[in-house]
Design a protein around this motif. Structure first.
Motif, PDB file in Angstrom:
ATOM      1  N   HIS A  94      44.030 126.663  -2.580  1.00  0.00           N
ATOM      2  CA  HIS A  94      43.735 127.793  -3.454  1.00  0.00           C
ATOM      3  C   HIS A  94      42.316 127.659  -3.989  1.00  0.00           C
ATOM      4  CE1 HIS A  94      47.843 129.240  -3.361  1.00  0.00           C
ATOM      5  NE2 HIS A  94      48.231 127.983  -3.488  1.00  0.00           N
ATOM      6  N   ALA A  95      41.616 128.780  -4.089  1.00  0.00           N
ATOM      7  CA  ALA A  95      40.237 128.763  -4.547  1.00  0.00           C
ATOM      8  C   ALA A  95      40.112 129.011  -6.038  1.00  0.00           C
ATOM      9  CB  ALA A  95      39.427 129.805  -3.784  1.00  0.00           C
ATOM     10  N   ALA A  96      41.146 129.598  -6.645  1.00  0.00           N
ATOM     11  CA  ALA A  96      41.114 129.911  -8.073  1.00  0.00           C
ATOM     12  C   ALA A  96      42.538 130.029  -8.589  1.00  0.00           C
ATOM     13  CB  ALA A  96      40.363 131.216  -8.323  1.00  0.00           C
ATOM     14  N   VAL A  97      42.663 129.926  -9.905  1.00  0.00           N
ATOM     15  CA  VAL A  97      43.958 130.098 -10.565  1.00  0.00           C
ATOM     16  C   VAL A  97      43.775 131.129 -11.666  1.00  0.00           C
ATOM     17  CG1 VAL A  97      45.745 128.971 -11.953  1.00  0.00           C
ATOM     18  CG2 VAL A  97      44.664 127.729 -10.070  1.00  0.00           C
ATOM     19  N   LEU A  98      44.695 132.084 -11.740  1.00  0.00           N
ATOM     20  CA  LEU A  98      44.702 133.088 -12.801  1.00  0.00           C
ATOM     21  C   LEU A  98      45.952 132.893 -13.637  1.00  0.00           C
ATOM     22  CD1 LEU A  98      43.773 136.262 -10.718  1.00  0.00           C
ATOM     23  CD2 LEU A  98      42.245 134.851 -12.102  1.00  0.00           C
ATOM     24  N   LEU A  99      45.837 133.173 -14.924  1.00  0.00           N
ATOM     25  CA  LEU A  99      47.007 133.136 -15.793  1.00  0.00           C
ATOM     26  C   LEU A  99      46.789 134.070 -16.971  1.00  0.00           C
ATOM     27  CD1 LEU A  99      46.323 131.345 -18.562  1.00  0.00           C
ATOM     28  CD2 LEU A  99      46.562 129.470 -16.972  1.00  0.00           C
ATOM     29  N   ALA A 137      41.658 140.228 -22.737  1.00  0.00           N
ATOM     30  CA  ALA A 137      41.135 138.940 -23.212  1.00  0.00           C
ATOM     31  C   ALA A 137      42.079 137.780 -22.896  1.00  0.00           C
ATOM     32  CB  ALA A 137      40.877 138.999 -24.713  1.00  0.00           C
ATOM     33  N   ARG A 138      43.342 138.084 -22.558  1.00  0.00           N
ATOM     34  CA  ARG A 138      44.313 137.037 -22.249  1.00  0.00           C
ATOM     35  C   ARG A 138      44.423 136.760 -20.749  1.00  0.00           C
ATOM     36  NH1 ARG A 138      48.047 135.405 -25.827  1.00  0.00           N
ATOM     37  NH2 ARG A 138      49.725 135.511 -24.305  1.00  0.00           N
ATOM     38  N   LEU A 139      43.761 137.580 -19.924  1.00  0.00           N
ATOM     39  CA  LEU A 139      43.752 137.345 -18.483  1.00  0.00           C
ATOM     40  C   LEU A 139      42.634 136.345 -18.197  1.00  0.00           C
ATOM     41  CD1 LEU A 139      44.735 137.870 -15.631  1.00  0.00           C
ATOM     42  CD2 LEU A 139      43.266 139.899 -15.574  1.00  0.00           C
ATOM     43  N   LEU A 140      43.026 135.137 -17.867  1.00  0.00           N
ATOM     44  CA  LEU A 140      42.091 134.020 -17.743  1.00  0.00           C
ATOM     45  C   LEU A 140      42.037 133.523 -16.299  1.00  0.00           C
ATOM     46  CD1 LEU A 140      43.331 132.036 -20.859  1.00  0.00           C
ATOM     47  CD2 LEU A 140      41.536 133.783 -20.774  1.00  0.00           C
ATOM     48  N   GLY A 141      40.918 132.973 -15.940  1.00  0.00           N
ATOM     49  CA  GLY A 141      40.766 132.421 -14.604  1.00  0.00           C
ATOM     50  C   GLY A 141      40.029 131.108 -14.626  1.00  0.00           C
ATOM     51  N   ARG A 142      40.271 130.340 -13.593  1.00  0.00           N
ATOM     52  CA  ARG A 142      39.528 129.091 -13.383  1.00  0.00           C
ATOM     53  C   ARG A 142      39.269 128.950 -11.896  1.00  0.00           C
ATOM     54  NH1 ARG A 142      40.838 122.728 -14.134  1.00  0.00           N
ATOM     55  NH2 ARG A 142      39.017 122.089 -12.958  1.00  0.00           N
ATOM     56  N   GLU A 143      38.013 128.794 -11.557  1.00  0.00           N
ATOM     57  CA  GLU A 143      37.647 128.584 -10.166  1.00  0.00           C
ATOM     58  C   GLU A 143      37.907 127.135  -9.788  1.00  0.00           C
ATOM     59  OE1 GLU A 143      34.083 131.825  -9.581  1.00  0.00           O
ATOM     60  OE2 GLU A 143      33.519 129.775 -10.124  1.00  0.00           O
ATOM     61  N   LEU A 144      38.531 126.937  -8.659  1.00  0.00           N
ATOM     62  CA  LEU A 144      38.704 125.604  -8.089  1.00  0.00           C
ATOM     63  C   LEU A 144      37.628 125.355  -7.047  1.00  0.00           C
ATOM     64  CD1 LEU A 144      42.582 125.662  -7.675  1.00  0.00           C
ATOM     65  CD2 LEU A 144      41.246 124.743  -9.582  1.00  0.00           C
ATOM     66  N   VAL A 145      37.084 126.440  -6.530  1.00  0.00           N
ATOM     67  CA  VAL A 145      35.956 126.413  -5.599  1.00  0.00           C
ATOM     68  C   VAL A 145      34.860 127.244  -6.255  1.00  0.00           C
ATOM     69  CG1 VAL A 145      35.151 127.136  -3.319  1.00  0.00           C
ATOM     70  CG2 VAL A 145      37.462 126.217  -3.583  1.00  0.00           C
ATOM     71  N   PRO A 146      33.677 126.681  -6.459  1.00  0.00           N
ATOM     72  CA  PRO A 146      32.609 127.439  -7.125  1.00  0.00           C
ATOM     73  C   PRO A 146      32.366 128.793  -6.457  1.00  0.00           C
ATOM     74  CG  PRO A 146      31.968 125.147  -6.873  1.00  0.00           C
ATOM     75  CD  PRO A 146      33.243 125.332  -6.097  1.00  0.00           C
ATOM     76  N   GLY A 147      32.305 129.841  -7.284  1.00  0.00           N
ATOM     77  CA  GLY A 147      32.048 131.191  -6.795  1.00  0.00           C
ATOM     78  C   GLY A 147      33.266 131.944  -6.316  1.00  0.00           C
ATOM     79  N   ALA A 148      34.447 131.345  -6.383  1.00  0.00           N
ATOM     80  CA  ALA A 148      35.656 131.983  -5.856  1.00  0.00           C
ATOM     81  C   ALA A 148      35.991 133.296  -6.562  1.00  0.00           C
ATOM     82  CB  ALA A 148      36.842 131.031  -5.951  1.00  0.00           C
ATOM     83  N   LEU A 149      35.655 133.421  -7.826  1.00  0.00           N
ATOM     84  CA  LEU A 149      35.959 134.651  -8.559  1.00  0.00           C
ATOM     85  C   LEU A 149      34.749 135.578  -8.685  1.00  0.00           C
ATOM     86  CD1 LEU A 149      38.268 133.225 -11.384  1.00  0.00           C
ATOM     87  CD2 LEU A 149      38.945 134.514  -9.340  1.00  0.00           C
ATOM     88  N   ALA A 150      33.633 135.199  -8.093  1.00  0.00           N
ATOM     89  CA  ALA A 150      32.429 136.030  -8.172  1.00  0.00           C
ATOM     90  C   ALA A 150      32.681 137.375  -7.490  1.00  0.00           C
ATOM     91  CB  ALA A 150      31.250 135.317  -7.517  1.00  0.00           C
ATOM     92  N   GLY A 151      32.494 138.428  -8.230  1.00  0.00           N
ATOM     93  CA  GLY A 151      32.630 139.770  -7.674  1.00  0.00           C
ATOM     94  C   GLY A 151      34.042 140.273  -7.473  1.00  0.00           C
ATOM     95  N   VAL A 152      35.048 139.542  -7.922  1.00  0.00           N
ATOM     96  CA  VAL A 152      36.411 140.038  -7.754  1.00  0.00           C
ATOM     97  C   VAL A 152      36.633 141.227  -8.687  1.00  0.00           C
ATOM     98  CG1 VAL A 152      37.384 137.855  -6.970  1.00  0.00           C
ATOM     99  CG2 VAL A 152      37.448 138.428  -9.387  1.00  0.00           C
ATOM    100  N   ALA A 153      37.373 142.212  -8.197  1.00  0.00           N
ATOM    101  CA  ALA A 153      37.656 143.408  -8.971  1.00  0.00           C
ATOM    102  C   ALA A 153      38.930 144.043  -8.431  1.00  0.00           C
ATOM    103  CB  ALA A 153      36.497 144.392  -8.867  1.00  0.00           C
ATOM    104  N   GLY A 154      39.586 144.810  -9.267  1.00  0.00           N
ATOM    105  CA  GLY A 154      40.769 145.534  -8.826  1.00  0.00           C
ATOM    106  C   GLY A 154      42.009 145.114  -9.577  1.00  0.00           C
ATOM    107  N   THR A 155      43.133 145.661  -9.137  1.00  0.00           N
ATOM    108  CA  THR A 155      44.420 145.390  -9.762  1.00  0.00           C
ATOM    109  C   THR A 155      45.109 144.237  -9.052  1.00  0.00           C
ATOM    110  OG1 THR A 155      44.646 147.695 -10.409  1.00  0.00           O
ATOM    111  CG2 THR A 155      46.663 146.387 -10.388  1.00  0.00           C
ATOM    112  N   ILE A 156      45.588 143.296  -9.822  1.00  0.00           N
ATOM    113  CA  ILE A 156      46.320 142.152  -9.281  1.00  0.00           C
ATOM    114  C   ILE A 156      47.694 142.635  -8.853  1.00  0.00           C
ATOM    115  CG2 ILE A 156      47.322 139.906  -9.825  1.00  0.00           C
ATOM    116  CD1 ILE A 156      45.069 139.640 -11.960  1.00  0.00           C
ATOM    117  N   THR A 157      48.075 142.325  -7.641  1.00  0.00           N
ATOM    118  CA  THR A 157      49.386 142.701  -7.128  1.00  0.00           C
ATOM    119  C   THR A 157      50.101 141.470  -6.606  1.00  0.00           C
ATOM    120  OG1 THR A 157      48.492 143.168  -4.936  1.00  0.00           O
ATOM    121  CG2 THR A 157      48.624 145.022  -6.468  1.00  0.00           C
ATOM    122  N   ARG A 158      51.365 141.600  -6.440  1.00  0.00           N
ATOM    123  CA  ARG A 158      52.174 140.515  -5.902  1.00  0.00           C
ATOM    124  C   ARG A 158      51.940 140.420  -4.404  1.00  0.00           C
ATOM    125  NH1 ARG A 158      58.348 140.054  -7.373  1.00  0.00           N
ATOM    126  NH2 ARG A 158      58.297 137.816  -7.374  1.00  0.00           N
TER     127      ARG A 158
END
Length: 98
Positions: free
Chosen positions: A13-18, A47-68
């Protein structure tokens, strides 16, 4: 939390969201800095939707609705069928169920 993050990285996994309290999860490297362009279905506090990259840049430019993510199709199980003699003399084999 550290064990979960390590395992997530080991699994590729490149990132974790919670969704959680930023002051608490900041100690583990989570923030809302990279999740501002993300949304969740239904009401939520951005403000409660948090992320942490496990691979640098993994969340750069991400946009849209999170789906299952759709569940993976179950693996096809081989079925062994009794031998049938064909002209030419070949017997049974393993066939995959449809």
């Amino acid at each position: 939390m550290h064990q979960c993050l390590t395992l997530a990285h080991q699994l590729g996994h490149a990132a974790v969201l919670l969704v959680g309290d930023a002051p608490y999860y900041a100690r583990f490297g989570f923030s809302a800095a990279a999740t501002g362009a993300l949304a969740m279905p239904g009401p939520f506090e951005p403000a409660r939707l948090l992320g942490r990259e496990l691979v640098p840049g993994a969340l750069a430019g991400v946009a849209g609705t999170i789906t299952r993510r759709p569940a993976a199709a179950p693996p096809r199980q081989p079925t062994i069928r009794p031998a049938r003699r064909k002209a030419g003399g070949r017997g049974a084999g393993v066939r995959h169920a449809a």
